[in-house]
Design an enzyme around this catalytic site. Structure first.
Site, PDB file in Angstrom:
ATOM      1  N   ASP A 117       2.925  23.434 -10.607  1.00  0.00           N
ATOM      2  CA  ASP A 117       2.623  22.021 -10.835  1.00  0.00           C
ATOM      3  C   ASP A 117       2.335  21.699 -12.296  1.00  0.00           C
ATOM      4  OD1 ASP A 117       3.049  21.090  -8.249  1.00  0.00           O
ATOM      5  OD2 ASP A 117       1.090  21.808  -7.605  1.00  0.00           O
ATOM      6  N   ASP A 178       8.748  20.720  -3.340  1.00  0.00           N
ATOM      7  CA  ASP A 178       8.056  19.897  -4.336  1.00  0.00           C
ATOM      8  C   ASP A 178       8.423  20.315  -5.766  1.00  0.00           C
ATOM      9  OD1 ASP A 178       6.782  20.604  -1.919  1.00  0.00           O
ATOM     10  OD2 ASP A 178       4.898  19.702  -2.514  1.00  0.00           O
TER      11      ASP A 178
HETATM   12  N1  GLY Z   1       2.933  18.748  -4.058  1.00  0.00           N
HETATM   13  C1  GLY Z   1       1.938  18.717  -3.056  1.00  0.00           C
HETATM   14  C2  GLY Z   1       2.064  17.561  -2.153  1.00  0.00           C
HETATM   15  O1  GLY Z   1       3.024  16.806  -2.205  1.00  0.00           O
HETATM   16  O2  GLY Z   1       1.171  17.387  -1.344  1.00  0.00           O
END
Ligand code: GLY
Length: 400
Positions: A117, A178
């Site tokens: 992230d 993600d």
């Molecule tokens: N990237 C984590 C979520 O979308 O909850």
């Protein structure tokens, strides 16, 4: 390779909606009218939180203050930069700039940096600061973040490990859908430095995700494990979805937008085909008000919605429409669905009562299996709603 893979992914025919076409001028007016209210809401949060961040998701409609140690902190700075662009009010720029040192401190002290992230975190706090204002320190911080993110790339598996320590057997070789949204930081780092190692890793990851996370019916797993010794695929499962075989709505939305971003950086048209397939799967499972249930397998039930997934998908659909020629049979439809989503979010999901909800966009779901942030407002929902709003309202240069 992606070419073979996309040929094997079904693209469902688009189900036509009975809804009247969105009146674009009227929608722009509605968005204009919402801006003073959105600004006042963000002003209050800024005043209440000071140098802290809103927590990942509201609790009981309230923001709790958070340190810069979550995956979501940059959705707050992203909102401030967007609001500066929308209103021209320098207080938002100043507030966003004040947070840059906090993101530098986080990297230097390795505070919760064992995560892919870093892409979200530094694209929306530092890449945008550099792009918008030429802040060279912000550029250096973002490049440093890209270097740290690169350490998560496993060349045998060809993927970036999503979470945790690289030696953790529970997390080794695990990629998640993600991550498509984290890849732009790497592509950008190659553009900035001329060092292709970042872009090569991003492209490899995107291709592995296309091959293994996307199922033949164009739905997606949330997560997929690769064998880090042999590089062979292992299995897919879920983390935040309804079941291992269902399709978590936000994951599908991350896929739609994220594969499009890989197209924008690489020019590989296979990513457009894939975005199209994922989009049809998503659009065909939307309820009447165009805001998805939190898992697409729960379509036609009274399961709660995930407004954040809808906002993300709207941004991706607008990019998809932009990339297609005017002669494309479905292009108008992608744009129309995106506008319907933005209209619906503005009319029905934008919070109007602060005592009920301190954020902007109500009714999203963070992590249903963990019972976290269910039917609450969340920081990325607010960010992507504002991004969708600016995309519809004015010409905008992407932060991704
Ligand atoms: N990237 C984590 C979520 O979308 O909850």
């Amino acid at each position: 390779m992606i070419a073979n893979k996309t040929a094997n992914v079904v693209t469902e025919p688009l189900r036509m909606s009975d809804a009247a076409p969105v009146d674009r001028q009227a929608l722009k007016k509605e968005l204009d009218n919402a801006i003073p209210y959105i600004s006042s809401r963000i002003d209050r949060t800024l005043y209440a939180l000071g140098d802290k961040f809103p927590n990942e998701a509201c609790e009981g409609g309230k923001w709790q203050p958070a340190e810069n140690n979550q995956w979501t902190n940059s959705f707050w700075t992203g909102q401030l930069w967007l609001l500066w662009e929308i209103t021209g009010d320098s207080k938002y720029r100043q507030a966003a700039e004040r947070f840059i040192t906090s993101f530098a401190h986080r990297l230097v002290n390795r505070i919760e940096t064992d995560t892919h992230d870093l892409g979200f975190l530094y694209s929306l706090s530092c890449v945008n600061a550099w792009q918008l204002t030429g802040n060279a320190a912000a550029r250096d911080i973002a490049l440093h973040a890209a270097e740290i993110m690169m350490q998560r790339y496993n060349p045998t598996a060809g993927i970036i490990q999503a979470w945790g320590d690289l030696t953790d057997p529970e997390q080794q070789g695990r990629m998640i859908i993600d991550c498509n949204m984290n890849l732009p930081l790497l592509y950008w780092a190659s553009e900035q430095t001329g060092n292709l190692v970042f872009a090569d890793a991003a492209l490899s990851h995107a291709m592995q995700a296309a091959k293994y996370i996307v199922r033949p019916d164009a739905s997606t797993y949330h997560t997929y494990y690769m064998d880090v010794v042999t590089g062979e695929p292992r299995f897919g499962n879920t983390h935040q979805g309804h079941s291992d075989s269902s399709c978590w709505a936000r994951g599908q939305a991350w896929g739609i937008y994220g594969f499009m971003l890989s197209y924008l950086y690489t020019g590989k048209s296979e990513f457009v085909s894939l975005t199209r397939s994922l989009s049809h799967y998503f659009i065909n499972r939307l309820p009447e008000d165009a805001i998805c249930h939190w898992d697409l397998a729960l379509n036609n039930t009274d399961a709660v919605r995930d407004s954040s997934a809808a906002a993300i998908a709207a941004c991706g659909l607008l990019e998809l429409a932009k990339a297609l020629p005017a002669t494309d049979a479905d292009r108008m439809q992608y744009e129309e669905v995106a506008l319907r989503i933005v209209q619906s979010l503005t009319k029905r999901y934008l919070s109007t009562d602060e005592s009920e909800c301190e954020g902007l966009l109500m009714h999203s779901v963070y992590h249903m299996p963990a019972g976290k942030g269910v039917d609450e407002c969340c920081s990325w929902g607010d960010y992507f709603y504002l991004e969708a709003l600016i995309r519809v309202r004015q010409c905008w240069t992407s932060y991704w």
